[in-house]
Design a protein around this motif. Structure first.
Motif, PDB file in Angstrom:
ATOM      1  N   SER A  43     -88.726  -7.625   5.866  1.00  0.00           N
ATOM      2  CA  SER A  43     -87.609  -6.690   5.851  1.00  0.00           C
ATOM      3  C   SER A  43     -86.621  -7.072   6.954  1.00  0.00           C
ATOM      4  O   SER A  43     -86.544  -8.237   7.354  1.00  0.00           O
ATOM      5  CB  SER A  43     -88.141  -5.266   6.016  1.00  0.00           C
ATOM      6  OG  SER A  43     -87.118  -4.309   5.866  1.00  0.00           O
ATOM      7  N   PHE A  44     -85.870  -6.093   7.433  1.00  0.00           N
ATOM      8  CA  PHE A  44     -84.880  -6.379   8.468  1.00  0.00           C
ATOM      9  C   PHE A  44     -84.787  -5.201   9.426  1.00  0.00           C
ATOM     10  O   PHE A  44     -84.965  -4.042   9.038  1.00  0.00           O
ATOM     11  CB  PHE A  44     -83.503  -6.666   7.859  1.00  0.00           C
ATOM     12  CG  PHE A  44     -82.485  -7.129   8.864  1.00  0.00           C
ATOM     13  CD1 PHE A  44     -82.480  -8.435   9.298  1.00  0.00           C
ATOM     14  CD2 PHE A  44     -81.565  -6.239   9.403  1.00  0.00           C
ATOM     15  CE1 PHE A  44     -81.569  -8.868  10.254  1.00  0.00           C
ATOM     16  CE2 PHE A  44     -80.648  -6.650  10.359  1.00  0.00           C
ATOM     17  CZ  PHE A  44     -80.655  -7.969  10.783  1.00  0.00           C
ATOM     18  N   THR A  45     -84.461  -5.494  10.676  1.00  0.00           N
ATOM     19  CA  THR A  45     -84.284  -4.475  11.706  1.00  0.00           C
ATOM     20  C   THR A  45     -83.346  -3.363  11.224  1.00  0.00           C
ATOM     21  O   THR A  45     -82.260  -3.637  10.709  1.00  0.00           O
ATOM     22  CB  THR A  45     -83.689  -5.113  12.973  1.00  0.00           C
ATOM     23  OG1 THR A  45     -84.578  -6.118  13.457  1.00  0.00           O
ATOM     24  CG2 THR A  45     -83.474  -4.067  14.054  1.00  0.00           C
ATOM     25  N   GLY A  46     -83.798  -2.130  11.383  1.00  0.00           N
ATOM     26  CA  GLY A  46     -82.953  -0.990  11.036  1.00  0.00           C
ATOM     27  C   GLY A  46     -82.762  -0.774   9.556  1.00  0.00           C
ATOM     28  O   GLY A  46     -81.795  -0.112   9.146  1.00  0.00           O
ATOM     29  N   ALA A  47     -83.674  -1.313   8.733  1.00  0.00           N
ATOM     30  CA  ALA A  47     -83.550  -1.161   7.280  1.00  0.00           C
ATOM     31  C   ALA A  47     -83.434   0.318   6.910  1.00  0.00           C
ATOM     32  O   ALA A  47     -84.304   1.117   7.235  1.00  0.00           O
ATOM     33  CB  ALA A  47     -84.754  -1.780   6.592  1.00  0.00           C
ATOM     34  N   SER A  48     -82.348   0.664   6.219  1.00  0.00           N
ATOM     35  CA  SER A  48     -82.129   2.045   5.795  1.00  0.00           C
ATOM     36  C   SER A  48     -80.928   2.081   4.866  1.00  0.00           C
ATOM     37  O   SER A  48     -80.174   1.104   4.753  1.00  0.00           O
ATOM     38  CB  SER A  48     -81.872   2.968   6.995  1.00  0.00           C
ATOM     39  OG  SER A  48     -80.625   2.672   7.591  1.00  0.00           O
ATOM     40  N   SER A  49     -80.728   3.213   4.232  1.00  0.00           N
ATOM     41  CA  SER A  49     -79.633   3.343   3.261  1.00  0.00           C
ATOM     42  C   SER A  49     -78.266   3.358   3.919  1.00  0.00           C
ATOM     43  O   SER A  49     -77.247   3.153   3.251  1.00  0.00           O
ATOM     44  CB  SER A  49     -79.819   4.625   2.441  1.00  0.00           C
ATOM     45  OG  SER A  49     -79.804   5.760   3.288  1.00  0.00           O
ATOM     46  N   ASP A  50     -78.213   3.613   5.243  1.00  0.00           N
ATOM     47  CA  ASP A  50     -76.920   3.681   5.925  1.00  0.00           C
ATOM     48  C   ASP A  50     -76.821   2.689   7.074  1.00  0.00           C
ATOM     49  O   ASP A  50     -76.051   2.884   8.019  1.00  0.00           O
ATOM     50  CB  ASP A  50     -76.662   5.102   6.432  1.00  0.00           C
ATOM     51  CG  ASP A  50     -77.728   5.585   7.416  1.00  0.00           C
ATOM     52  OD1 ASP A  50     -78.732   4.866   7.614  1.00  0.00           O
ATOM     53  OD2 ASP A  50     -77.545   6.681   7.989  1.00  0.00           O
ATOM     54  N   ALA A  51     -77.569   1.601   7.001  1.00  0.00           N
ATOM     55  CA  ALA A  51     -77.549   0.595   8.066  1.00  0.00           C
ATOM     56  C   ALA A  51     -76.153   0.013   8.226  1.00  0.00           C
ATOM     57  O   ALA A  51     -75.432  -0.213   7.250  1.00  0.00           O
ATOM     58  CB  ALA A  51     -78.544  -0.509   7.754  1.00  0.00           C
ATOM     59  N   GLU A  52     -75.766  -0.261   9.465  1.00  0.00           N
ATOM     60  CA  GLU A  52     -74.460  -0.872   9.721  1.00  0.00           C
ATOM     61  C   GLU A  52     -74.381  -2.263   9.100  1.00  0.00           C
ATOM     62  O   GLU A  52     -73.353  -2.637   8.517  1.00  0.00           O
ATOM     63  CB  GLU A  52     -74.203  -0.953  11.234  1.00  0.00           C
ATOM     64  CG  GLU A  52     -72.950  -1.720  11.631  1.00  0.00           C
ATOM     65  CD  GLU A  52     -71.657  -1.050  11.190  1.00  0.00           C
ATOM     66  OE1 GLU A  52     -70.660  -1.786  10.975  1.00  0.00           O
ATOM     67  OE2 GLU A  52     -71.646   0.190  11.058  1.00  0.00           O
ATOM     68  N   PHE A  53     -75.452  -3.029   9.221  1.00  0.00           N
ATOM     69  CA  PHE A  53     -75.528  -4.325   8.545  1.00  0.00           C
ATOM     70  C   PHE A  53     -75.812  -4.037   7.081  1.00  0.00           C
ATOM     71  O   PHE A  53     -76.897  -3.569   6.723  1.00  0.00           O
ATOM     72  CB  PHE A  53     -76.617  -5.184   9.169  1.00  0.00           C
ATOM     73  CG  PHE A  53     -76.840  -6.503   8.475  1.00  0.00           C
ATOM     74  CD1 PHE A  53     -75.780  -7.342   8.202  1.00  0.00           C
ATOM     75  CD2 PHE A  53     -78.102  -6.894   8.082  1.00  0.00           C
ATOM     76  CE1 PHE A  53     -75.972  -8.559   7.549  1.00  0.00           C
ATOM     77  CE2 PHE A  53     -78.315  -8.103   7.438  1.00  0.00           C
ATOM     78  CZ  PHE A  53     -77.246  -8.933   7.171  1.00  0.00           C
TER      79      PHE A  53
END
Length: 312
Positions: A132-142
């Motif tokens: 996965s990736f750091t900060g994985a979420s529906s509203d991630a900045e990346f």
């Protein structure tokens, strides 16, 4: 012109592995382990580490094209793409532990991942490890981290329905992509400001993944944040690349308008250009600055540094 900047975490995103082993990974293992993306940089390295360090490892290498599969004695080859439910289910059949390496960026990546997760559950995979990736979420900045958030949700849903165990490896951007990002003119460009990023070496991610695949039960249900031991700014990265290579590197802090203009010659679709730029805005936001101890926890040593990757 410098490279626009992408995740640096997905399969096949550049080179730069540092030699290493998975010392003490496990006692002899006979359960079948499948590694997807085995023809790519990360999946291929994980497969090689398992073959070297785990006695009796029963490996299945899942690739998109058989001729690109790495040559590992005794390893099975299975051909499947993530969007092909039937092929993935067949490729994952009889597998105890599966490494699902995230697909390259595309408009339908979430659908591909969901299909692969559905196939893993249908095939009876007992433990799924996902990059996965750091900060994985529906509203991630990346913006591409939103794909990973949706995939994590799909994995948890499948696990709840079937009892499949899981481990999520939330990699930060790779140290290995910093030189490619700088390009031929050795200039990092993007609106990252003075933001910091806990870049991680691909080799460390590969070694962590191999260790977990060899002995997954201790990591069931865990989310591991895989970062380096420090979080430099891109200005600091440029200075260190200069010192390590003897060639001057620099960082240009672009405005959003400048960032779009400098990437326009690539002719990429709008969603991809915005994803590239969000690489840098995510750094500027501070969302990628946190340093984790999970690499050291799993490997028993400190993470590799930028200079280690450059030397390799």
């Amino acid at each position: 012109m410098s490279t626009p900047g992408t995740t640096g975490t997905d399969d096949g995103a550049g080179d730069g592995a540092v030699a290493g082993t998975v010392d003490g990974a496990a006692a002899p293992v006979h359960a079948r382990i499948a590694v997807t993306g085995a023809s790519g940089q990360l999946g291929g390295r994980v497969a090689a580490l398992l073959a070297q360090a785990v006695l009796g490892a029963d490996l299945r290498l899942v690739v998109r094209a058989a001729e690109r599969a790495p040559r590992i004695d005794g390893a099975e080859i299975a051909v499947a793409t993530y969007g092909d439910l039937e092929a993935c289910t067949a490729a994952f059949a009889g597998v105890e532990t599966l490494l699902l390496v995230s697909a390259g960026e595309s408009a339908d990546r979430v659908d591909q991942h969901r299909t692969a997760v559905t196939a893993a559950a249908a095939a009876g995979v007992r433990h799924l490890v996902y990059t996965s990736f750091t900060g994985a979420s529906s509203d991630a900045e990346f913006t591409l981290a939103r794909d990973h958030g949706a995939t994590e949700d799909a994995i948890r849903e499948a696990a709840e329905a079937t009892g499949m165990r899981w481990t999520l490896l939330r990699d930060c951007f790779y140290l290995d992509v910093l030189q490619p990002w700088a390009g031929e003119d050795r200039t990092l460009r993007g609106p990252a400001g003075e933001g910091r990023c806990a870049f991680v070496a691909r080799e460390d991610v590969a070694q962590v993944a191999a260790r977990i695949l060899a002995a997954p039960s201790a990591f069931a249900g865990r989310v591991l944040e895989l970062t380096g031991a420090e979080a430099p700014t891109l200005g600091e990265v440029a200075a260190r690349l200069t010192a390590a290579t003897g060639l001057e590197h620099r960082y240009v802090d672009e405005t959003m308008e400048e960032a779009r203009a400098s990437r326009a010659p690539y002719g990429a679709p709008d969603w991809e250009v915005e994803a590239w730029i969000s690489t840098y805005t995510a750094i500027a936001s501070g969302a990628l600055a946190a340093v984790s101890g999970h690499v050291a926890e799993v490997l028993g040593r400190e993470p590799l540094r930028l200079e280690d990757v450059v030397r390799a």
